[in-house]
Design a protein around this motif. Structure first.
Motif, short mmCIF file in Angstrom:
data_model
loop_
_atom_site.label_atom_id
_atom_site.label_comp_id
_atom_site.label_asym_id
_atom_site.label_seq_id
_atom_site.Cartn_x
_atom_site.Cartn_y
_atom_site.Cartn_z
N TYR A 348 0.93 -1.21 0.12
CA TYR A 348 -0.03 0.11 0.14
C TYR A 348 0.92 1.23 0.07
O TYR A 348 0.52 2.36 -0.88
CB TYR A 348 -1.05 0.24 1.15
N ALA A 349 1.88 1.22 0.73
CA ALA A 349 3.00 2.07 0.77
C ALA A 349 3.38 2.53 -0.55
O ALA A 349 3.49 3.77 -1.26
CB ALA A 349 3.98 2.13 1.79
N LEU A 350 3.81 1.49 -1.25
CA LEU A 350 4.24 1.62 -2.68
C LEU A 350 3.21 2.36 -3.55
O LEU A 350 3.61 3.03 -4.41
CB LEU A 350 4.91 0.43 -3.25
N LEU A 351 2.01 1.72 -3.33
CA LEU A 351 0.94 2.44 -4.17
C LEU A 351 0.80 3.75 -4.11
O LEU A 351 0.45 4.57 -5.09
CB LEU A 351 -0.33 1.41 -4.12
N ALA A 352 0.78 4.13 -2.71
CA ALA A 352 0.55 5.54 -2.34
C ALA A 352 1.65 6.57 -2.66
O ALA A 352 1.78 7.59 -2.50
CB ALA A 352 -0.08 5.57 -0.95
N GLN A 353 2.89 5.77 -3.11
CA GLN A 353 4.32 6.34 -3.52
C GLN A 353 4.58 7.18 -2.38
O GLN A 353 5.12 8.31 -2.22
CB GLN A 353 3.97 7.56 -4.65
N LYS A 354 4.85 6.26 -1.13
CA LYS A 354 5.23 6.86 0.27
C LYS A 354 6.58 5.72 0.52
O LYS A 354 6.30 4.52 0.32
CB LYS A 354 4.45 6.78 1.21
N VAL A 355 7.80 6.15 0.94
CA VAL A 355 8.75 5.26 0.92
C VAL A 355 8.60 4.33 2.07
O VAL A 355 8.41 4.84 3.12
CB VAL A 355 10.12 5.96 0.88
N PRO A 356 8.47 3.12 1.90
CA PRO A 356 8.47 2.03 3.09
C PRO A 356 9.96 1.89 3.79
O PRO A 356 10.33 0.75 3.42
CB PRO A 356 7.73 0.97 2.48
N VAL A 357 10.32 2.74 4.54
CA VAL A 357 11.71 2.45 5.07
C VAL A 357 11.57 1.38 5.80
O VAL A 357 10.61 1.33 6.92
CB VAL A 357 12.01 3.83 5.95
N THR A 358 12.56 0.43 5.80
CA THR A 358 12.34 -1.06 6.56
C THR A 358 13.75 -1.11 7.01
O THR A 358 14.78 -1.28 6.33
CB THR A 358 12.03 -2.11 5.58
N LEU A 359 13.94 -1.46 8.33
CA LEU A 359 15.05 -2.08 9.23
C LEU A 359 15.04 -3.49 9.09
O LEU A 359 14.03 -3.93 9.57
CB LEU A 359 15.32 -1.14 10.39
N VAL A 360 15.90 -4.19 8.47
CA VAL A 360 15.61 -5.54 8.19
C VAL A 360 16.45 -6.09 9.28
O VAL A 360 17.49 -6.04 9.66
CB VAL A 360 16.34 -5.97 6.99
N ALA A 361 15.55 -7.15 9.91
CA ALA A 361 16.14 -7.70 11.06
C ALA A 361 17.11 -9.13 10.44
O ALA A 361 16.74 -9.41 9.44
CB ALA A 361 14.93 -8.45 12.01
N PRO A 362 18.14 -9.46 11.20
CA PRO A 362 19.15 -10.60 10.93
C PRO A 362 18.03 -11.93 10.75
O PRO A 362 17.23 -12.13 11.55
CB PRO A 362 19.85 -10.70 12.06
N GLY A 363 18.30 -12.38 9.53
CA GLY A 363 17.77 -13.82 9.43
C GLY A 363 16.16 -13.54 8.66
O GLY A 363 15.69 -14.61 8.66
N MET A 364 15.81 -12.30 8.24
CA MET A 364 14.51 -11.94 7.93
C MET A 364 14.44 -11.70 6.53
O MET A 364 15.36 -11.04 5.90
CB MET A 364 13.94 -10.91 8.75
N GLU A 365 13.80 -12.46 5.55
CA GLU A 365 13.52 -11.95 4.30
C GLU A 365 13.15 -10.81 3.97
O GLU A 365 11.99 -10.41 4.69
CB GLU A 365 12.63 -13.13 3.56
N ARG A 366 13.52 -9.94 3.02
CA ARG A 366 13.14 -8.66 2.73
C ARG A 366 12.40 -8.66 1.48
O ARG A 366 11.78 -7.56 1.07
CB ARG A 366 14.30 -7.74 2.42
N GLU A 367 12.12 -9.73 0.66
CA GLU A 367 11.41 -9.42 -0.56
C GLU A 367 9.84 -9.33 -0.30
O GLU A 367 9.23 -10.25 0.32
CB GLU A 367 11.51 -10.98 -1.32
N LEU A 368 9.38 -8.07 -0.78
CA LEU A 368 8.15 -7.94 -0.74
C LEU A 368 7.43 -7.30 -1.84
O LEU A 368 6.30 -6.63 -1.74
CB LEU A 368 7.80 -6.95 0.50
N SER A 369 8.19 -7.33 -3.09
CA SER A 369 7.64 -6.64 -4.16
C SER A 369 8.16 -7.34 -5.45
O SER A 369 9.10 -8.14 -5.14
CB SER A 369 8.01 -5.13 -4.20
N VAL A 370 7.81 -7.11 -6.49
CA VAL A 370 8.49 -7.50 -7.71
C VAL A 370 9.66 -6.64 -8.18
O VAL A 370 9.78 -5.43 -7.48
CB VAL A 370 7.45 -7.27 -9.24
N GLN A 371 10.63 -6.91 -8.91
CA GLN A 371 12.07 -6.13 -9.07
C GLN A 371 12.60 -6.02 -7.75
O GLN A 371 13.34 -4.91 -7.27
CB GLN A 371 11.76 -4.69 -9.71
N ASP A 372 12.65 -6.97 -6.72
CA ASP A 372 12.98 -6.71 -5.15
C ASP A 372 14.24 -6.46 -5.27
O ASP A 372 14.91 -5.66 -4.36
CB ASP A 372 12.64 -8.00 -4.49
#
Length: 491
Positions: A348-372
């Motif tokens: 929804y953030a991508l659709l609204a064109q708002k940057v979804p800033v994400t701190l990625v925890a160790p061992g957690m997959e970050r893929e949430l979109s195409v062209q990831d």
């Protein structure tokens, strides 16, 4: 497993969890040996919910075989052999009964576009289901009846037998034993496609499907590596966020700032021993006094309410709101949860064109979109994450530049429908699944951090499961204490 993510305490807890899970299966086996199907299924229900929450394994063939055995004992397999179908008819089975959220609406819209006659089945019935499904071309809405497992299984089986459906889309909760039992018997009778909503965690239902549709490559790889699903049964179709138009209801902050950090999701996603999420939010509010913060979600509200108390008038918390997308469109940036990053909220953030800033925890997959591989909003270090937040808050031109790049990471309704059509016509998805490495260890570690003490013992108590006191007296006792504390806290 990455050994750095685990220590002796975690290994001890994992051993205890697996031991108690084994005892639950033994208890289910005992009830099966006595033909006590209701207690057997209720025990399996507790066991599957327990393992879904703690996620120390992702698939259990023995547990699913128990469900098949019970299904064969309760339902008439002979009548299922006479099943006949029509090429134009589809079942959409929805455990959740929430057609205006999640993936149900985008699948119903696609099936409508493709000209299928859709019969919607759910154990839940309400006016909203009737209103929304009719607008999406659903020709028939059917509700499962019955109070016991056996009654609901018989009801669902009769509905499916009369449906004449060629395809069955299964949008199931991780512990839906009724659907798992019934659809497991229709192998070869209709093509069963399971929509893999909970791709990182344990669920029951592999025996009930022919194809598993994953919304990201990560889920497809977990199916292959952790559930033992053959490649020919794995499909990959990215989803897209389906907007429900609602009037903006306003926000109340004590200042007049137009800078808003928006965040949301189930609150367990923000809980970790290092407390990084709440530390991150506090640092933002301390360093940028002209910025406000809003969190929308449900769960254990202790920490988020503490944050609101610490920053009165600038930090706000609320349960889910129907106008959340209108809020998303007006915020300065979206802050993803940690250690579990946001899934659909990131979309929804991508659709609204708002940057979804994400701190990625160790061992957690970050893929949430195409062209990831081109996503620029994921950060492995706290300092990198804060540096990006600083640029987004202080530099409007930089923020607009980044926002303009976001829509390339989403597919649309037309593309989704075309990919679904290809899957139904050819039996496989258009997209190939890459061989790139993915992260998984964190999905095993973080439940061990979160479910400690009373929270852990509450997992032994589910609806209609007090009979388990005999097998787990201490755990159930402390679970009841936890339940009483929880009720008192809510009051």
């Amino acid at each position: 497993m990455n050994e750095k993510l685990f220590n002796k305490d975690f290994e001890y807890r994992r051993t205890r969890i697996l031991k108690n899970y084994g005892k639950m299966k033994q208890l289910a086996g005992y009830y099966i040996s006595r033909n006590d199907w209701e207690h057997a299924l209720q025990t399996i229900f507790v066991a599957s919910g327990y393992m879904y929450t703690l996620n120390q394994m992702q698939y259990d063939e023995e547990l699913e075989n128990m469900v098949i055995l019970i299904a064969n004992s309760i339902l008439d397999e002979v009548s299922i052999l006479n099943y006949s179908y029509s090429d134009e008819t589809v079942i959409y089975y929805d455990s959740f009964g929430s057609v205006d959220r999640g993936l149900t609406k985008i699948y119903l819209k696609a099936l409508q576009d493709l000209g299928y006659k859709v019969k919607y089945i759910s154990p839940i019935q309400n006016e909203k289901i009737l209103e929304i499904t009719e607008s999406l071309g659903v020709c028939e809405i059917l509700c499962i009846e019955g109070n016991t497992y056996q009654e609901r299984m018989i009801s669902l089986k009769e509905i499916v037998m009369k449906s004449e459906a060629k395809y069955a889309f299964l949008y199931m909760t991780p512990d839906d034993l009724v659907a798992t039992a019934v659809f497991s018997l229709f192998k070869g009778g209709l093509l069963r496609l399971l929509i893999n909503l909970t791709d990182h965690s344990f669920w029951v239902g592999r025996v009930a499907c022919d194809i598993i549709i994953n919304f990201r490559e990560f889920g497809a790889k977990v199916c292959r590596d952790y559930r033992g699903v053959p490649d020919e049964q794995i499909a990959y179709i990215p989803f897209y966020p389906c907007v429900v138009e609602n009037k903006y209801q306003g926000l109340e902050f004590s200042n007049n700032s137009n800078k808003l950090i928006f965040s949301g999701g189930a609150l367990y996603k923000t809980e970790s021993r290092d407390n990084q999420y709440y530390r991150l939010v506090e640092d933002i509010l301390n360093n940028y006094p002209d910025t406000n913060f809003l969190y929308l979600g449900t769960g254990d509200t202790g920490k988020i309410k503490g944050l609101v108390k610490k920053f009165p008038g600038r930090a706000c918390f609320s349960n889910e709101r129907s106008d959340f997308y209108e809020i998303m469109k007006q915020c300065t940036m979206y802050l993803s949860t940690y250690p579990y990053n946001g899934g659909l909220m990131t979309q929804y953030a991508l659709l609204a064109q708002k940057v979804p800033v994400t701190l990625v925890a160790p061992g957690m997959e970050r893929e949430l979109s195409v062209q990831d591989e081109q996503s620029f909003w994921n950060f492995d270090s706290y300092d990198q994450c804060m540096k990006e937040i600083d640029r987004l808050l202080r530099n409007p031109d930089y923020r607009k530049e980044k926002e303009g790049q976001l829509k390339q990471f989403l597919i649309g309704h037309k593309e989704f429908s075309e990919e679904l059509k290809h899957l139904l016509d050819c039996g496989k998805s258009i997209r190939t699944i890459s061989t790139k490495r993915y992260e998984f260890d964190g999905f095993v570690r973080y439940p061990l951090e979160y479910y400690e003490g009373i929270k852990y013992y509450r997992l032994f108590l589910r609806k209609n499961s007090l009979f388990m006191f005999k097998k787990f007296p201490a755990q159930c006792f402390w679970g009841v204490i936890g339940l009483l504390i929880e009720k008192k806290y809510k009051k």
